[in-house]
Scaffold this active site. Structure first.
Site, PDB file in Angstrom:
ATOM      1  N   SER A 127      30.664  35.107  48.616  1.00 45.05           N
ATOM      2  CA  SER A 127      29.467  35.501  47.709  1.00 45.05           C
ATOM      3  C   SER A 127      28.429  36.502  48.443  1.00 45.05           C
ATOM      4  CB  SER A 127      28.766  34.159  47.299  1.00 45.05           C
ATOM      5  OG  SER A 127      27.407  34.483  46.414  1.00 45.05           O
ATOM      6  N   HIS A 128      27.324  36.069  48.756  1.00 46.96           N
ATOM      7  CA  HIS A 128      26.327  37.402  49.109  1.00 46.96           C
ATOM      8  C   HIS A 128      26.308  37.129  50.631  1.00 46.96           C
ATOM      9  CE1 HIS A 128      24.765  33.098  49.072  1.00 46.96           C
ATOM     10  NE2 HIS A 128      24.097  33.526  50.161  1.00 46.96           N
ATOM     11  N   ASP A 135      25.678  41.083  43.550  1.00 46.23           N
ATOM     12  CA  ASP A 135      26.225  40.634  44.867  1.00 46.23           C
ATOM     13  C   ASP A 135      27.501  40.504  45.450  1.00 46.23           C
ATOM     14  OD1 ASP A 135      26.906  38.508  43.274  1.00 46.23           O
ATOM     15  OD2 ASP A 135      26.679  37.094  45.091  1.00 46.23           O
ATOM     16  N   ASP A 188      30.333  39.217  45.101  1.00 46.96           N
ATOM     17  CA  ASP A 188      31.417  38.774  44.072  1.00 46.96           C
ATOM     18  C   ASP A 188      30.850  38.932  42.548  1.00 46.96           C
ATOM     19  OD1 ASP A 188      29.435  36.434  44.487  1.00 46.96           O
ATOM     20  OD2 ASP A 188      30.972  35.039  43.764  1.00 46.96           O
ATOM     21  N   ASP A 240      28.149  37.763  40.853  1.00 43.68           N
ATOM     22  CA  ASP A 240      27.633  36.721  39.903  1.00 43.68           C
ATOM     23  C   ASP A 240      26.323  36.587  40.185  1.00 43.68           C
ATOM     24  OD1 ASP A 240      27.750  35.594  42.478  1.00 43.68           O
ATOM     25  OD2 ASP A 240      28.707  33.433  42.093  1.00 43.68           O
ATOM     26  N   ARG A 241      25.529  37.154  41.263  1.00 44.14           N
ATOM     27  CA  ARG A 241      24.103  37.094  41.291  1.00 44.14           C
ATOM     28  C   ARG A 241      23.328  38.535  40.792  1.00 44.14           C
ATOM     29  NH1 ARG A 241      21.837  34.274  46.653  1.00 44.14           N
ATOM     30  NH2 ARG A 241      23.346  32.418  46.597  1.00 44.14           N
ATOM     31  N   LYS A 244      27.946  32.126  36.872  1.00 44.48           N
ATOM     32  CA  LYS A 244      26.805  32.808  36.687  1.00 44.48           C
ATOM     33  C   LYS A 244      27.408  34.226  36.614  1.00 44.48           C
ATOM     34  CE  LYS A 244      25.106  32.496  41.625  1.00 44.48           C
ATOM     35  NZ  LYS A 244      25.844  31.645  42.036  1.00 44.48           N
TER      36      LYS A 244
HETATM   37  C1  G16 Z   1      25.755  29.329  45.595  1.00 46.60           C
HETATM   38  C2  G16 Z   1      25.863  28.563  44.220  1.00 46.60           C
HETATM   39  C3  G16 Z   1      24.525  28.632  43.263  1.00 46.60           C
HETATM   40  C4  G16 Z   1      23.678  28.208  44.085  1.00 46.60           C
HETATM   41  C5  G16 Z   1      23.519  28.915  45.322  1.00 46.60           C
HETATM   42  C6  G16 Z   1      22.618  27.937  46.350  1.00 46.60           C
HETATM   43  O1  G16 Z   1      25.660  30.569  44.929  1.00 46.60           O
HETATM   44  O2  G16 Z   1      26.948  29.165  43.275  1.00 46.60           O
HETATM   45  O3  G16 Z   1      25.013  27.856  42.229  1.00 46.60           O
HETATM   46  O4  G16 Z   1      22.468  28.261  43.686  1.00 46.60           O
HETATM   47  O5  G16 Z   1      24.644  28.716  46.050  1.00 46.60           O
HETATM   48  O6  G16 Z   1      22.589  28.493  47.789  1.00 46.60           O
HETATM   49  P1  G16 Z   1      22.028  27.569  49.007  1.00 46.60           P
HETATM   50  O7  G16 Z   1      22.628  26.458  49.170  1.00 46.60           O
HETATM   51  O8  G16 Z   1      22.077  28.654  49.902  1.00 46.60           O
HETATM   52  O9  G16 Z   1      20.579  27.694  48.526  1.00 46.60           O
HETATM   53  P2  G16 Z   1      26.531  31.891  45.506  1.00 46.60           P
HETATM   54  O10 G16 Z   1      26.129  33.206  44.928  1.00 46.60           O
HETATM   55  O11 G16 Z   1      26.704  31.772  47.027  1.00 46.60           O
HETATM   56  O12 G16 Z   1      27.757  31.376  44.997  1.00 46.60           O
END
Ligand code: G16
Length: 542
Positions: free
Chosen positions: A112-113, A276, A278, A280-281, A375
């Site tokens: 992801s990010h 981000d 991938d 989704d953000r 998302k």
């Molecule tokens: C992931 C989940 C999201 C969640 C986030 C929280 O985001 O897909 O639903 O809100 O983690 O991150 P943390 O636990 O660090 O607060 P992503 O975009 O990393 O897949």
């Protein structure tokens, strides 16, 4: 088809975090690690005869990992794998492909990010047939399988490169390489009024979309520039790279600073956005204004009926617990259901499948709808653009009119990054132990009205998730939430979420840190943040 069966050792204590398993590349690349974890997923899902989608965000190790996963999939009897060309699929595009092709599930390779590159992070996530992240019942089974595994199966033949569109096979398994953008772009054309958007851009509307050298570059260039006519160069950092150009592909004011500064300057375009690693953000900005993800969800809910895909209205709005209550106020006015789920997109899946929620959102820059089960960064951008095209006003006017109608939920998140796991755990344990004693405790002019350790009973399947974060509600309605991040790969990150409501007739133009000063100070003191983390203040304020 020649299959090798290789003995391996169990992987212990590798519970997937908020979103799949995330580790340093060096861990995933250890001999047998990726193989063993992939086999554990297959042991859990029993994929004989299955059709799976496979895609990743193109980060370092993506191609090597795909080749390995394809050989293990073939050895485990998977019938067909649908792969994005070059191994690329944004997370929402993968979710859409799983759904549109009636696949049995999919594997998404992304952290992801989190940063990429040889020293960066890698991740592997399993999504189920509805296109969404596997629920806890499935991830728990994967963990159990990983803890009891003693061998993996892998095809001896090598996997084909994934650069040419069309079908080939490896062993008895068909590999279908598809254009990563085409199906997703077609879905966006179904949901949004592309004619109105083309007209808006033809009329001189300007935009800057920062793809952060990540997966959305090709998607945004195709949709925003080619199909909608945004000026060439509107998408910046558009070419994906294995290490995201050395950056941190997290669309927020800190990591998308170039865009953030541009939007606050005098030469700002009408609209700014970023996505981000991938895809989704999202981050949304107007000239001179940053839209918090919590406000964005509320605005989209209030205006969704203006967008063709949602013209008959929405059934409900779901938000993660640390997300502000702004969207609840909209749901109330619309007379639709509002849900508060634990952090993690997987918790929205049942509500979306049951038709109870149409829009979902999280403070962590995630917004989406029932069009997929992830998302979706570009979708959020197109929602905003479509609303602006219909209302013919600027982003700041959309926000100020929203606050004038619903009031403003001042909101901020403070992150304490890279603290010791022991300190983080001790802080949370102390809060939990103190829960019954917290109501009535005062600091900095704030008094705790109630304190709870959030747990969620899924209204559809009844499953219960406990220990999802501490909520401190103060007298007068301000709220603080404390939880530990589930997506980091080093040490621990404490997240402190702060919010304070201002009624429609109160001031809405304060700086959020000023509006929240008392709740920030009270929470820092009551949770003894300095004592447990050794830090004087947060590393990232968003
Ligand atoms: C992931 C989940 C999201 C969640 C986030 C929280 O985001 O897909 O639903 O809100 O983690 O991150 P943390 O636990 O660090 O607060 P992503 O975009 O990393 O897949």
């Amino acid at each position: 088809m020649t299959i090798a069966t290789i003995p391996t050792a169990p992987i212990e204590g590798q519970k997937p975090g908020t979103s799949g398993l995330r580790k340093k590349v060096a861990v995933f690349a250890e001999p047998g690690y990726l193989e063993t974890y992939t086999q554990a997923i297959f042991n859990a899902i029993q994929p004989k005869g299955a059709v799976l989608v496979l895609g990743g965000d193109g980060r370092y190790f993506n191609r090597d990992a795909m080749a390995t996963i394809l050989r293990i999939a073939a050895a485990n009897g998977v019938a067909r794998v649908i792969v994005g060309q070059g191994g690329i699929l944004s997370t929402p595009a993968a979710s859409h492909l799983i759904r549109t092709r009636n696949a049995d599930g999919g594997l998404i390779l992304s952290a992801s990010h989190n940063p990429g590159g040889p020293e960066g992070d890698f991740g592997l996530k399993y999504n189920i047939a509805n296109g969404g992240p596997a629920p806890e019942s499935v991830t728990d089974t994967i963990v159990t399988c990983a803890e009891h595994i003693d061998r993996y199966h892998i095809l001896k033949a090598s996997a084909p490169t994934l650069d040419t569109l069309g079908e080939s096979s490896v062993g008895d398994m068909v590999i279908e390489v598809v254009d990563p953008v085409a199906d997703y772009a077609a879905l966006m054309e179904d949901l949004f009024d592309f004619d109105a958007l083309r007209q808006m851009f033809a009329g001189g509307f300007t935009l800057c979309f920062d793809a952060m050298h990540a997966v959305t570059g090709p998607y945004a260039t195709e949709i925003l520039e080619r199909r909608l006519g945004a000026a060439s160069g509107s998408v910046i950092n558009a070419v994906p790279s294995e290490d995201f150009g050395g950056g941190h592909p997290d669309p927020n004011p800190v990591w998308a600073k170039r865009l953030y500064d541009l939007m606050l300057g005098s030469d700002a375009p009408d609209f700014g956005a970023a996505s981000d690693g991938d895809g989704d953000r999202n981050m949304i900005m107007g000239h001179g204004i940053y839209v918090t993800p919590s406000d964005s969800l509320a605005v989209l809910a209030a205006n969704a009926h203006l967008v063709p895909g949602y013209k008959s209205g929405i059934s409900g709005v779901a938000r993660s617990m640390p997300t502000s209550a702004a969207s609840d106020r909209v749901a109330k006015k619309l007379g639709v259901e509002a849900f508060q789920t634990p952090t993690g997109w997987k918790f929205f899946g049942n509500l979306l499948d049951a038709g109870r929620a149409t829009l979902c959102g999280e403070e962590s820059a995630g917004t989406g709808s029932n069009h997929v089960r992830e998302k979706d960064g570009l979708w959020a951008v197109l929602m905003w653009l479509n609303i602006l095209a219909v209302r013919k006003v600027a982003v700041d006017e959309v926000l100020t009119s929203h606050w004038a109608e619903f009031g403003r939920d001042y909101y901020s998140r403070h992150d304490y990054e890279g603290i010791t796991a022991d300190g983080a755990t001790a802080l949370m344990s102390a809060l939990k132990a103190d829960l019954p004693l917290l109501p009535g405790r005062s600091s900095d002019g704030m008094t705790v009205a109630s304190a709870e350790d959030f747990s969620y009973a899924d209204p559809i399947d009844g499953s219960v998730s406990t220990g999802q974060g501490i909520i401190l509600t103060y007298k007068g309605g301000a709220r603080a939430v404390l939880r530990l991040s589930g997506t980091g790969t080093e040490g621990a990150t404490l997240r402190v979420y702060l919010e304070q409501y201002a009624e429609p007739n109160q001031a809405h133009d304060l700086d959020a840190q000023i509006a929240l000063l008392q709740v920030i100070n009270a929470t820092t003191s009551i949770a003894q943040i300095k004592h447990f983390t050794g830090r004087d203040g947060p590393d990232v304020i968003s």
